[in-house]
Design a protein around this motif. Structure first.
Motif, PDB file in Angstrom:
ATOM      1  N   THR A 152       3.731   0.070   1.888  1.00 40.07           N
ATOM      2  CA  THR A 152       3.862  -0.748   3.104  1.00 40.07           C
ATOM      3  C   THR A 152       2.916  -0.291   4.207  1.00 40.07           C
ATOM      4  O   THR A 152       2.840  -0.910   5.252  1.00 40.07           O
ATOM      5  CB  THR A 152       5.298  -0.664   3.648  1.00 40.07           C
ATOM      6  N   ILE A 153       2.184   0.799   3.991  1.00 41.93           N
ATOM      7  CA  ILE A 153       1.373   1.368   5.066  1.00 41.93           C
ATOM      8  C   ILE A 153       0.097   1.945   4.455  1.00 41.93           C
ATOM      9  O   ILE A 153       0.117   2.392   3.313  1.00 41.93           O
ATOM     10  CB  ILE A 153       2.207   2.458   5.772  1.00 41.93           C
ATOM     11  N   ALA A 213      -2.978   3.744   0.365  1.00 48.65           N
ATOM     12  CA  ALA A 213      -1.744   3.053   0.756  1.00 48.65           C
ATOM     13  C   ALA A 213      -0.543   3.784   0.171  1.00 48.65           C
ATOM     14  O   ALA A 213      -0.565   4.213  -0.995  1.00 48.65           O
ATOM     15  CB  ALA A 213      -1.773   1.612   0.251  1.00 48.65           C
ATOM     16  N   GLY A 214       0.514   3.942   0.987  1.00 45.32           N
ATOM     17  CA  GLY A 214       1.712   4.651   0.534  1.00 45.32           C
ATOM     18  C   GLY A 214       2.968   4.013   1.095  1.00 45.32           C
ATOM     19  O   GLY A 214       2.928   2.933   1.689  1.00 45.32           O
ATOM     20  N   ARG A 215       4.094   4.704   0.916  1.00 48.69           N
ATOM     21  CA  ARG A 215       5.389   4.144   1.279  1.00 48.69           C
ATOM     22  C   ARG A 215       5.785   4.403   2.732  1.00 48.69           C
ATOM     23  O   ARG A 215       6.771   3.878   3.198  1.00 48.69           O
ATOM     24  CB  ARG A 215       6.470   4.745   0.370  1.00 48.69           C
ATOM     25  N   GLY A 216       5.046   5.270   3.444  1.00 51.04           N
ATOM     26  CA  GLY A 216       5.413   5.563   4.835  1.00 51.04           C
ATOM     27  C   GLY A 216       4.570   6.693   5.383  1.00 51.04           C
ATOM     28  O   GLY A 216       3.793   7.310   4.652  1.00 51.04           O
ATOM     29  N   GLU A 217       4.735   6.950   6.678  1.00 44.95           N
ATOM     30  CA  GLU A 217       3.949   8.009   7.321  1.00 44.95           C
ATOM     31  C   GLU A 217       4.187   9.361   6.665  1.00 44.95           C
ATOM     32  O   GLU A 217       3.265  10.136   6.471  1.00 44.95           O
ATOM     33  CB  GLU A 217       4.334   8.101   8.809  1.00 44.95           C
ATOM     34  N   MET A 218       5.443   9.636   6.328  1.00 46.54           N
ATOM     35  CA  MET A 218       5.785  10.925   5.714  1.00 46.54           C
ATOM     36  C   MET A 218       5.080  11.089   4.372  1.00 46.54           C
ATOM     37  O   MET A 218       4.528  12.140   4.055  1.00 46.54           O
ATOM     38  CB  MET A 218       7.299  10.993   5.526  1.00 46.54           C
ATOM     39  N   HIS A 219       5.065  10.024   3.574  1.00 44.95           N
ATOM     40  CA  HIS A 219       4.432  10.032   2.255  1.00 44.95           C
ATOM     41  C   HIS A 219       2.963  10.460   2.383  1.00 44.95           C
ATOM     42  O   HIS A 219       2.484  11.348   1.672  1.00 44.95           O
ATOM     43  CB  HIS A 219       4.538   8.615   1.677  1.00 44.95           C
TER      44      HIS A 219
END
Length: 605
Positions: free
Chosen positions: A306-307, A359-365
């Motif tokens: 999503t990011i 691209a990943g699942r979130g800022e933390m990822h």
């Protein structure tokens, strides 16, 4: 052979999964009585131990009586949901761990939904019952409500419920009965979780659900044998996930899990979780079959990223000073290697070969990936995170997250006001003791840069967690940052005199004696526009002295920023320079005159 149980432990961050696994290992006799064992033994990499979170799912196995229990410890953070989704294919049941004070959280909901869809049996474990602020009976109701919400079957609603203190290593069947050890949990696993189907005489079929890597043997595939038997040095066929072609290979080494170690075996039967090496390009989702019966297994659909952020070669004036791996080839190889292990990561090379969209699942990822690469000696720069929008039925949609916020009553007003300005929509507000629990739907981009503000607004007492909910039509403009940056005017070394004059303009990120370059961000300005400051300015010496003019200059201590804080702080025209030793914020256009020209050009348009 039917004495096998395969289970995964799922829970929200910090609800005690890894601590519970520690106790299960201890009480099943994996460690000697006098063996020194560190806490959270399953969190094996440095980042996991420092942050107290599980990032990679891990396999272990314990013997309880004559039953072998294969346990998978999964991450609780939604950004690593890709780890959990594929791991659930290896097991027949899950232990749902819920904190006795916090209750079910968004990540719990996300992973539980995946387990219910696969038809797994659930054992509900309410953990931390020894907490002074526990509210066991309310939490039991919340868990049942959650199961109803997720359309659980009647059997899943009748799931056994246990009450644990993972720290003390006790479990009991009633909320008011004190436990003495984890026997009730082990007994429930053996009695309630079904043994895997064991069709030992059928042709071999094994789905690869996880990967490990070893410098000596290369990739190690981990998965459950769905049917048949696998033998060491057996000829096998690998069916590639999503492709039609097949490759012949050989299972060179075969291992089963025993405690924290892998034990070499010559053969393993259906239902077992095994690791095997010797297949060069094997990836997650591939099926290993016998040459005589090639039948690939379906693989779970991994949720889309999503990011995204742009990783590029460092082109600052200080490039190449501190890193070991600095070229675009180093960067490409490392990112491609990560996509092998991390199925929810996507990497795309851009037209100019020095940059890649990750691209990943979130800022933390993505921040965990950046920190890992940095520690390995890589030097690169990253752009601010941006959301991946989708066009659904001709309408541009953006990812929206379900956010659960637990704050003291006095902070509720400022949190709701900030969330409103970020296009958040309040779903419900529940009092829990002297605190409030809020549930909201907020666009993913509305959460960028909010976490540090949130901690300030709640005086460090707030707890916030979020999980991707769905795509919704774009909500309009969201102000990402209402402060400006203090930008270094020239290249040199920061001097106390220059810093003393600059600190009147805002909060500084650097102290004296730090190398800076023109265009580097050295602080934050409370005003919305950027301000150029000269932190390298020296005091002009004269032969005149005035009373009091040479008093010691007092500097305010600089604000030290973590990697996450740097990523949150980034404005659209800024980059973060990442090296093994430093994190430097900078403007995309370093030259002051060119930057002003670009700014005017943008304003005129």
């Amino acid at each position: 052979m039917d004495k096998i149980r395969n289970i995964a432990i799922i829970a929200h961050v910090d609800h005690g999964k890894t601590t519970l696994v520690d106790e299960m290992l201890k009480q099943s006799g994996v460690f000697r009585d006098n063996q020194a064992v560190q806490e959270r033994v399953m969190d094996s990499n440095d980042l996991e131990r420092e942050r107290g979170i599980t990032i990679m799912s891990k396999n272990t196995a314990v013997m309880y009586g004559d039953t072998k229990i294969n346990i998978v410890d999964t991450p609780g953070h939604a950004d690593f949901g890709g780890e959990v989704e594929r791991v659930l294919k290896m097991v027949n049941g899950v232990i749902l761990l819920v904190d006795a004070a916090e209750g079910p959280m968004p990540q719990t909901r996300f992973v539980l939904q995946k387990a219910l869809e696969l038809g797994h049996r659930i054992i509900v474990v309410v953990n931390k019952i020894d907490r002074p602020d526990q509210r066991i009976h309310e939490v039991i109701d919340e868990v049942l409500e959650l199961l109803l919400d997720l359309n659980a079957t009647d059997e899943q609603l009748d799931s056994p419920m246990l009450f644990c203190s993972a720290k003390q290593g006790t479990a009991s069947f009633g909320p008011d009965e004190p436990g003495t050890d984890l026997r009730p949990l082990f007994d429930t696993i053996v009695d309630y979780i079904p043994a895997p189907k064991q069709d030992a005489d059928a042709p071999l079929q094994l789905l690869v659900s996880a990967l490990d890597y070893n410098d000596y043997v290369g990739r190690i595939a981990i998965g459950r044998i769905e049917r048949g038997t696998i033998r060491q040095n057996q000829e096998i066929v690998v069916c590639r996930h999503g492709e039609t072609h097949q490759e012949k290979a050989k299972a060179v080494s075969l291992y089963e899990f025993d405690g924290l170690s892998r034990v070499p075996v010559t053969q393993a039967g259906a239902g077992n979780i095994v690791a095997l090496s010797g297949i060069a390009d094997i990836t997650i989702g591939d099926t290993i079959c016998e040459p005589a019966a090639v039948e690939p297994l379906p693989f779970v659909k991994i949720s889309e990223p999503t990011i995204e952020m742009t990783f590029s070669v460092n082109d600052s004036p200080f490039a190449g000073r501190e890193g070991k791996y600095v070229t675009s080839r180093n960067l490409r190889d490392r990112l491609m290697r990560e996509t092998i292990k991390d199925v929810s990561l996507r990497v795309r090379a851009l037209d100019n070969t020095d940059a890649f969209n990750v691209a990943g699942r979130g800022e933390m990822h993505l921040s965990i990936l950046i920190e890992t690469m940095r520690r390995e000696g890589y030097e690169f720069q990253v752009s601010p995170p941006r959301v991946l929008n989708k066009t659904i039925d001709g309408v541009l949609c953006e990812p929206v997250e379900r956010v659960v916020i637990d704050v003291p009553e006095g902070s509720v007003g400022s949190v709701i006001e900030k969330m409103g300005s970020r296009k958040g929509e309040l779903l419900e507000m529940t009092p829990v003791g002297s605190r409030m629990k809020l549930q909201l739907l907020v666009p993913s981009r509305g959460l960028f840069g909010y976490r540090s503000e949130f901690l300030t607004d709640t005086r460090g007492e707030g707890i916030m967690s979020s999980v991707f909910e769905r795509y919704e039509p774009c909500k309009g403009d969201v102000v990402r940052r209402n402060t400006g940056s203090l930008i270094a005017f020239e290249t040199g070394q920061s001097i106390t005199y220059g810093l003393f004059n600059a600190q009147e303009r805002g909060q500084l990120f650097i102290g004296p004696g730090v190398d800076v370059y023109a265009g580097m961000v050295v602080g934050v300005s409370p005003k919305s526009e950027d301000i150029t400051v000269n932190v390298c300015k020296k005091k002009q010496l004269t032969n005149m002295r005035a009373a009091g003019s040479d008093d010691a200059l007092r500097l305010v201590p600089p604000k030290t920023m973590s990697l996450e804080q740097c990523l949150e702080f980034l404005a659209d025209d800024e980059l973060l320079e990442v090296t093994p030793l430093s994190l430097r914020l900078r403007k995309r256009i370093l030259d002051h005159a060119l930057r002003m020209k670009a700014l005017k050009g943008g304003a005129n348009r």
